[in-house]
Write a protein that holds these residues in place. Sequence first.
Motif, mmCIF file in Angstrom:
data_model
loop_
_atom_site.group_PDB
_atom_site.id
_atom_site.type_symbol
_atom_site.label_atom_id
_atom_site.label_comp_id
_atom_site.label_asym_id
_atom_site.label_seq_id
_atom_site.Cartn_x
_atom_site.Cartn_y
_atom_site.Cartn_z
ATOM 1 N N MET A 162 -6.012 2.592 1.609
ATOM 2 C CA MET A 162 -5.171 1.511 1.095
ATOM 3 C C MET A 162 -5.749 0.159 1.520
ATOM 4 O O MET A 162 -5.896 -0.123 2.700
ATOM 5 N N ARG B 39 -2.391 -5.322 -1.447
ATOM 6 C CA ARG B 39 -1.012 -4.856 -1.548
ATOM 7 C C ARG B 39 -0.028 -5.985 -1.251
ATOM 8 O O ARG B 39 -0.386 -7.024 -0.704
ATOM 9 N N THR B 40 1.221 -5.754 -1.591
ATOM 10 C CA THR B 40 2.277 -6.709 -1.257
ATOM 11 C C THR B 40 2.880 -6.347 0.095
ATOM 12 O O THR B 40 2.683 -5.230 0.607
ATOM 13 N N THR C 51 5.901 -5.688 0.611
ATOM 14 C CA THR C 51 6.849 -4.589 0.417
ATOM 15 C C THR C 51 6.129 -3.239 0.357
ATOM 16 O O THR C 51 6.675 -2.222 0.793
ATOM 17 N N ASP C 52 4.915 -3.234 -0.187
ATOM 18 C CA ASP C 52 4.112 -2.007 -0.155
ATOM 19 C C ASP C 52 3.862 -1.575 1.282
ATOM 20 O O ASP C 52 3.998 -0.401 1.632
ATOM 21 N N LEU C 53 3.478 -2.525 2.102
ATOM 22 C CA LEU C 53 3.142 -2.211 3.495
ATOM 23 C C LEU C 53 4.379 -1.832 4.296
ATOM 24 O O LEU C 53 4.306 -1.014 5.210
ATOM 25 N N GLU D 180 6.758 -0.074 3.321
ATOM 26 C CA GLU D 180 7.103 1.314 3.003
ATOM 27 C C GLU D 180 6.029 2.305 3.453
ATOM 28 O O GLU D 180 6.217 3.517 3.341
ATOM 29 N N CYS D 181 4.921 1.785 3.961
ATOM 30 C CA CYS D 181 3.807 2.645 4.370
ATOM 31 C C CYS D 181 4.122 3.307 5.713
ATOM 32 O O CYS D 181 4.520 2.637 6.669
ATOM 33 N N GLU E 55 -3.083 8.888 4.598
ATOM 34 C CA GLU E 55 -3.204 7.493 4.177
ATOM 35 C C GLU E 55 -3.756 6.642 5.315
ATOM 36 O O GLU E 55 -3.394 6.818 6.475
#
Length: 236
Positions: free
Chosen positions: A1, A6-7, A9-11, A13-14, A56
């Motif tokens: 990743m 990424r945004t 918000t993506d991070l 949720e990671c 991931e």
Amino acid sequence: MDLAARTWTDLAECETRLALLPVGSTEQHGPHAPLGTDHLAAAAVAETAADAHDEEVVVAPTVPVGVSEEHRAFAGTLWVGEDTFRAYVGDVVESLAHHGFDHVVVVNGHGGNVAALREVCGRLTRDDVAYTLPFTWFDGVTSDLPMGHAGARETALLRHVVPDLVREERVEDAREEAADRWGEWVAGVNLAYDTDEFSPNGVVGDPDAGDAEAGEVLLDEAATALCELLAAMADR
């Protein structure tokens, strides 16, 4: 990743704790290879390993300037001192850990960074900031190609990863003025501090000894070794 793509918000949720921080340098690599050789190589190895790993992995933006004052005689070389480099890498790792990415491998492409990285990674780990390990890609492969500087290994990897940046028409000139070894040694001591003292064009070794096919093998080997390191780190 790719973290930078990424945004937030993506991070958020990671769920992974694993991160890679590529570091390199911006320094001369002879007349045929780009100044960004070391950080381009580190980023390629990190990205390839992240894609191949079965969990991931976050890949942070590359640190492009390192401990490279030994190349100061050659135009375009940039450098920072070891204290600055350690502080910068340490702060970036600390910020990764703040967001939960507290198992970090610093993927290195420059020999001059090795000592500083060993120290800062040890300090971050001992201080419980993040479990941090240094990985230098060219030490993680078993190739018979000599390392040198802008020599066989680095040129082969570039020919595979960024072939358009290799000035093939200058490779023969690079070979002719290259030094056979790094430095000028007497009684186990290197008499030379700067590269131009022993290599007029900054090259050590034969850059034409490694082709793009060899570069592909190098990238695969380095990425595989890095994946093994990530798996071992996750188990601790």
